[in-house]
Design a protein around this motif. Structure first.
Motif, mmCIF file in Angstrom:
data_model
loop_
_atom_site.group_PDB
_atom_site.id
_atom_site.type_symbol
_atom_site.label_atom_id
_atom_site.label_comp_id
_atom_site.label_asym_id
_atom_site.label_seq_id
_atom_site.Cartn_x
_atom_site.Cartn_y
_atom_site.Cartn_z
ATOM 1 N N SER A 61 0.807 -1.221 0.000
ATOM 2 C CA SER A 61 0.000 0.000 0.000
ATOM 3 C C SER A 61 0.840 1.272 0.000
ATOM 4 O O SER A 61 0.366 2.315 -0.430
ATOM 5 C CB SER A 61 -0.949 -0.001 1.194
ATOM 6 O OG SER A 61 -0.211 -0.023 2.398
ATOM 7 N N ILE A 62 2.102 1.184 0.487
ATOM 8 C CA ILE A 62 2.932 2.393 0.476
ATOM 9 C C ILE A 62 4.067 2.317 -0.534
ATOM 10 O O ILE A 62 4.804 3.264 -0.707
ATOM 11 C CB ILE A 62 3.501 2.732 1.876
ATOM 12 C CG1 ILE A 62 4.434 1.640 2.376
ATOM 13 C CG2 ILE A 62 2.391 3.020 2.849
ATOM 14 C CD1 ILE A 62 5.244 2.038 3.576
ATOM 15 N N MET A 63 4.201 1.159 -1.197
ATOM 16 C CA MET A 63 5.210 1.053 -2.250
ATOM 17 C C MET A 63 4.742 1.886 -3.435
ATOM 18 O O MET A 63 3.567 1.862 -3.778
ATOM 19 C CB MET A 63 5.386 -0.401 -2.697
ATOM 20 C CG MET A 63 6.096 -1.281 -1.705
ATOM 21 S SD MET A 63 6.163 -3.008 -2.265
ATOM 22 C CE MET A 63 7.459 -2.920 -3.477
ATOM 23 N N PRO A 64 5.658 2.604 -4.059
ATOM 24 C CA PRO A 64 5.251 3.369 -5.244
ATOM 25 C C PRO A 64 4.808 2.429 -6.368
ATOM 26 O O PRO A 64 5.199 1.261 -6.408
ATOM 27 C CB PRO A 64 6.518 4.135 -5.633
ATOM 28 C CG PRO A 64 7.635 3.413 -4.983
ATOM 29 C CD PRO A 64 7.073 2.723 -3.777
ATOM 30 N N GLU A 65 3.995 2.945 -7.269
ATOM 31 C CA GLU A 65 3.508 2.125 -8.379
ATOM 32 C C GLU A 65 4.649 1.675 -9.284
ATOM 33 O O GLU A 65 4.612 0.589 -9.855
ATOM 34 C CB GLU A 65 2.470 2.899 -9.187
ATOM 35 C CG GLU A 65 1.691 2.019 -10.115
ATOM 36 C CD GLU A 65 0.466 2.713 -10.682
ATOM 37 O OE1 GLU A 65 0.075 2.322 -11.783
ATOM 38 O OE2 GLU A 65 -0.076 3.624 -10.045
ATOM 39 N N ILE A 104 15.291 3.692 -15.413
ATOM 40 C CA ILE A 104 14.718 2.353 -15.333
ATOM 41 C C ILE A 104 13.661 2.384 -14.242
ATOM 42 O O ILE A 104 13.923 2.801 -13.119
ATOM 43 C CB ILE A 104 15.799 1.310 -14.982
ATOM 44 C CG1 ILE A 104 16.837 1.225 -16.092
ATOM 45 C CG2 ILE A 104 15.178 -0.056 -14.712
ATOM 46 C CD1 ILE A 104 18.024 0.346 -15.769
ATOM 47 N N ARG A 105 12.466 1.921 -14.582
ATOM 48 C CA ARG A 105 11.389 1.805 -13.599
ATOM 49 C C ARG A 105 10.776 0.417 -13.732
ATOM 50 O O ARG A 105 10.652 -0.126 -14.829
ATOM 51 C CB ARG A 105 10.309 2.872 -13.802
ATOM 52 C CG ARG A 105 10.800 4.287 -13.561
ATOM 53 C CD ARG A 105 11.193 4.509 -12.094
ATOM 54 N NE ARG A 105 11.674 5.868 -11.874
ATOM 55 C CZ ARG A 105 12.956 6.223 -11.918
ATOM 56 N NH1 ARG A 105 13.883 5.338 -12.210
ATOM 57 N NH2 ARG A 105 13.308 7.468 -11.674
ATOM 58 N N ILE A 106 10.399 -0.135 -12.584
ATOM 59 C CA ILE A 106 9.850 -1.478 -12.535
ATOM 60 C C ILE A 106 8.425 -1.386 -11.986
ATOM 61 O O ILE A 106 8.234 -0.903 -10.861
ATOM 62 C CB ILE A 106 10.713 -2.392 -11.635
ATOM 63 C CG1 ILE A 106 12.145 -2.485 -12.183
ATOM 64 C CG2 ILE A 106 10.113 -3.786 -11.538
ATOM 65 C CD1 ILE A 106 13.109 -1.542 -11.593
ATOM 66 N N PRO A 107 7.425 -1.801 -12.757
ATOM 67 C CA PRO A 107 6.047 -1.761 -12.265
ATOM 68 C C PRO A 107 5.898 -2.653 -11.021
ATOM 69 O O PRO A 107 6.260 -3.830 -11.047
ATOM 70 C CB PRO A 107 5.215 -2.302 -13.424
ATOM 71 C CG PRO A 107 6.097 -2.208 -14.626
ATOM 72 C CD PRO A 107 7.499 -2.317 -14.123
ATOM 73 N N ARG A 108 5.410 -2.075 -9.934
ATOM 74 C CA ARG A 108 5.309 -2.759 -8.643
ATOM 75 C C ARG A 108 4.588 -4.105 -8.737
ATOM 76 O O ARG A 108 5.127 -5.127 -8.304
ATOM 77 C CB ARG A 108 4.592 -1.869 -7.635
ATOM 78 C CG ARG A 108 4.334 -2.550 -6.292
ATOM 79 C CD ARG A 108 3.404 -1.759 -5.408
ATOM 80 N NE ARG A 108 2.104 -1.673 -6.056
ATOM 81 C CZ ARG A 108 1.309 -0.606 -5.999
ATOM 82 N NH1 ARG A 108 1.665 0.457 -5.331
ATOM 83 N NH2 ARG A 108 0.144 -0.603 -6.620
ATOM 84 N N ASN A 109 3.378 -4.117 -9.264
ATOM 85 C CA ASN A 109 2.589 -5.351 -9.275
ATOM 86 C C ASN A 109 3.237 -6.436 -10.128
ATOM 87 O O ASN A 109 3.247 -7.609 -9.753
ATOM 88 C CB ASN A 109 1.163 -5.081 -9.724
ATOM 89 C CG ASN A 109 0.422 -4.220 -8.726
ATOM 90 O OD1 ASN A 109 0.774 -4.139 -7.548
ATOM 91 N ND2 ASN A 109 -0.616 -3.546 -9.191
ATOM 92 N N ALA A 110 3.786 -6.067 -11.261
ATOM 93 C CA ALA A 110 4.463 -7.033 -12.127
ATOM 94 C C ALA A 110 5.718 -7.571 -11.433
ATOM 95 O O ALA A 110 6.020 -8.767 -11.514
ATOM 96 C CB ALA A 110 4.821 -6.389 -13.465
#
Length: 82
Positions: A15-19, A55-61
């Motif tokens: 819930s507090i991790m960035p997207e 580089i960004r990593i989608p949280r849910n994936a």
């Protein structure tokens, strides 16, 4: 999922991790070195978005990717069932 990963989930509740996570977020979540986190970002199948040099990593994936690759050794499972 091992104890470190479980502790990291508590340390980084979804819930507090960035997207979108940074390499530093991945490094901290998995308790690995920065260079290892960069190596992961280049693996085929690792969920990553590249925006120019960023580089960004989608949280849910990412969380799905970790879950799919996490396993508990069978001898621990059998011991837990006894």
């Amino acid at each position: 999922m091992n104890k470190k990963q479980q502790a990291n989930i508590q340390k980084f509740p979804q819930s507090i991790m960035p997207e979108y996570l940074t390499i530093g977020d991945v490094k901290n979540y998995l308790n690995i070195s920065t260079s290892k986190a960069y190596q992961l970002s280049h693996l085929k199948g690792f969920p990553v978005c590249r925006f120019g040099g960023a580089i960004r990593i989608p949280r849910n994936a990412f969380l799905r990717w970790v879950e799919e690759r996490s396993s508990i050794p069978e001898h621990l499972l059998l011991g837990a069932l006894s």
